[in-house]
Design an enzyme around this catalytic site. Sequence first.
Site, PDB file in Angstrom:
ATOM      1  N   PRO A 202       0.780  -1.253   0.000  1.00 53.87           N
ATOM      2  CA  PRO A 202       0.000   0.000   0.000  1.00 53.87           C
ATOM      3  C   PRO A 202       0.803   1.291   0.000  1.00 53.87           C
ATOM      4  O   PRO A 202       0.242   2.356  -0.224  1.00 53.87           O
ATOM      5  CB  PRO A 202      -0.842  -0.108   1.272  1.00 53.87           C
ATOM      6  CG  PRO A 202      -0.166  -1.106   2.117  1.00 53.87           C
ATOM      7  CD  PRO A 202       0.550  -2.043   1.214  1.00 53.87           C
ATOM      8  N   PHE A 203       2.123   1.216   0.239  1.00 52.75           N
ATOM      9  CA  PHE A 203       2.920   2.450   0.252  1.00 52.75           C
ATOM     10  C   PHE A 203       4.135   2.318  -0.668  1.00 52.75           C
ATOM     11  O   PHE A 203       5.198   2.867  -0.407  1.00 52.75           O
ATOM     12  CB  PHE A 203       3.327   2.808   1.692  1.00 52.75           C
ATOM     13  CG  PHE A 203       2.127   2.967   2.582  1.00 52.75           C
ATOM     14  CD1 PHE A 203       1.329   4.096   2.495  1.00 52.75           C
ATOM     15  CD2 PHE A 203       1.749   1.953   3.448  1.00 52.75           C
ATOM     16  CE1 PHE A 203       0.182   4.224   3.272  1.00 52.75           C
ATOM     17  CE2 PHE A 203       0.603   2.080   4.225  1.00 52.75           C
ATOM     18  CZ  PHE A 203      -0.185   3.216   4.138  1.00 52.75           C
ATOM     19  N   GLU A 220       4.460  -0.033   5.005  1.00 52.42           N
ATOM     20  CA  GLU A 220       4.266   0.728   6.249  1.00 52.42           C
ATOM     21  C   GLU A 220       4.117   2.222   6.022  1.00 52.42           C
ATOM     22  O   GLU A 220       4.886   2.836   5.296  1.00 52.42           O
ATOM     23  CB  GLU A 220       5.447   0.471   7.210  1.00 52.42           C
ATOM     24  CG  GLU A 220       5.268   1.138   8.561  1.00 52.42           C
ATOM     25  CD  GLU A 220       6.284   0.690   9.607  1.00 52.42           C
ATOM     26  OE1 GLU A 220       6.220   1.199  10.743  1.00 52.42           O
ATOM     27  OE2 GLU A 220       7.146  -0.158   9.295  1.00 52.42           O
ATOM     28  N   LYS A 236       4.890  -3.901  13.688  1.00 54.73           N
ATOM     29  CA  LYS A 236       5.774  -4.749  14.503  1.00 54.73           C
ATOM     30  C   LYS A 236       5.074  -6.092  14.632  1.00 54.73           C
ATOM     31  O   LYS A 236       4.004  -6.190  15.233  1.00 54.73           O
ATOM     32  CB  LYS A 236       6.014  -4.154  15.898  1.00 54.73           C
ATOM     33  CG  LYS A 236       7.193  -3.215  15.944  1.00 54.73           C
ATOM     34  CD  LYS A 236       8.512  -3.938  15.854  1.00 54.73           C
ATOM     35  CE  LYS A 236       9.644  -3.046  15.392  1.00 54.73           C
ATOM     36  NZ  LYS A 236       9.752  -2.884  13.950  1.00 54.73           N
TER      37      LYS A 236
END
Length: 416
Positions: A202-203, A220, A236
């Site tokens: 997504p990034f 992230e 995490k």
Amino acid sequence: MNNAEINVFKQKALQWAASFEVCCCLDSNQYSDPYTQYDCLIAIGNDQTLSAPAGNAFQQLHSFYEEHKDWMFGLLSYELKNEVEDLSSQHTDQLNFPDLFFFVPTYLIALQGDEIKVIKGANSIIETIHRIDLDRPIAKSNLKIENRFDKETYIATVEKLKSHIKRGDIYEVNFCQEFFANHAKINPLAVYNKLNALSPTPFAGFFKIYDHYILSATPERFLCKRGNRLISQPIKGTAKRSSNAVEDEQIKIALKSNIKEQAENVMIVDLVRNDLTKSAVQGSVKVDELFGIYTFPQVHQMISTISCELNPSIHFIDAIKNTFPMGSMTGAPKIKAMQLIDAYEKSKRGAFSGSFGCISPTGDFDFNVIIRSILYNASEHYLSFQVGGAITYAANAEAEYEECMLKASAILKVLS
């Protein structure tokens, strides 16, 4: 336009963008996300540019934004830690990315659903892009990939870091290792396309800064601002996927209830809450989601979401500075963790574990975390990527090494 046509247009637009000295593509790969404004943004050419070393780089970015109040895309290198805190870096840097680099694009194209929108530039660039003959170069690379750590040294180093935890110096540290290739010659765009096809996240993003390239499949988000709200989503907790659907579901359930992974995650959630407090309206910091499990092609990840209301007396650039570098890539307490990172890692992080993203004319922004990313200096023919994980009191050094190899697997496959 249907999805296939949109994807072809995206490929052509990125090919055109990569012919400019500076460009940046931010691609959500159509992951559903309440905070993402566009599926994909492609910024092309640099009308205005800011490149600043750590020292007063955030202040320069503040002034750059106030002067232009335009769309701007940029990089925040991990080395800005030396400006935020009284820190230094002892390692040599063979990539030599700028500490901070931002540009106002000449052209900006947004893709959302089946729509293409030109935000900056003439609409005629859509026709220019449609007419491009799409190159399909193979991402072939004859690279000798080396590692700064052998397995035995990595395990011994993890044990040393655990001794710091037992002594009470830190609770957790994000410890990374570099894979690299000298004499590397690649086609950056072809490698990025292959990486994004194998591991859509997504990034994701492609960032060209002259002869420096970031080819990213990061899952992230570091920090974003929507209106007066700041949102951070640290990762995490990692578990590998299974091709067996029943087993894959069991792995997800096991990750969700894994006490060690929860402990890693909650330490960083607390750190992010503390960082956000510096910029928040009092009492507005809240955890929107704790231990959310999200699935990507290679791994399941544990992701938490923390948000706050931005104090109107604090400039949004200062809010970025107040949370940088991100807790998920440092550890807790943050300053001691960063000192140990520099003492025990063997490479300068540079752009790795920094962030790139965009700022809108209204001061909204969205920045990722530079992990699962290939960094390439084309003039020096040096290629690098780093992987790491959280070391806690309960960490098993052998298991941490295997997790690193899992995180490296997609990139190694792309480069093989």
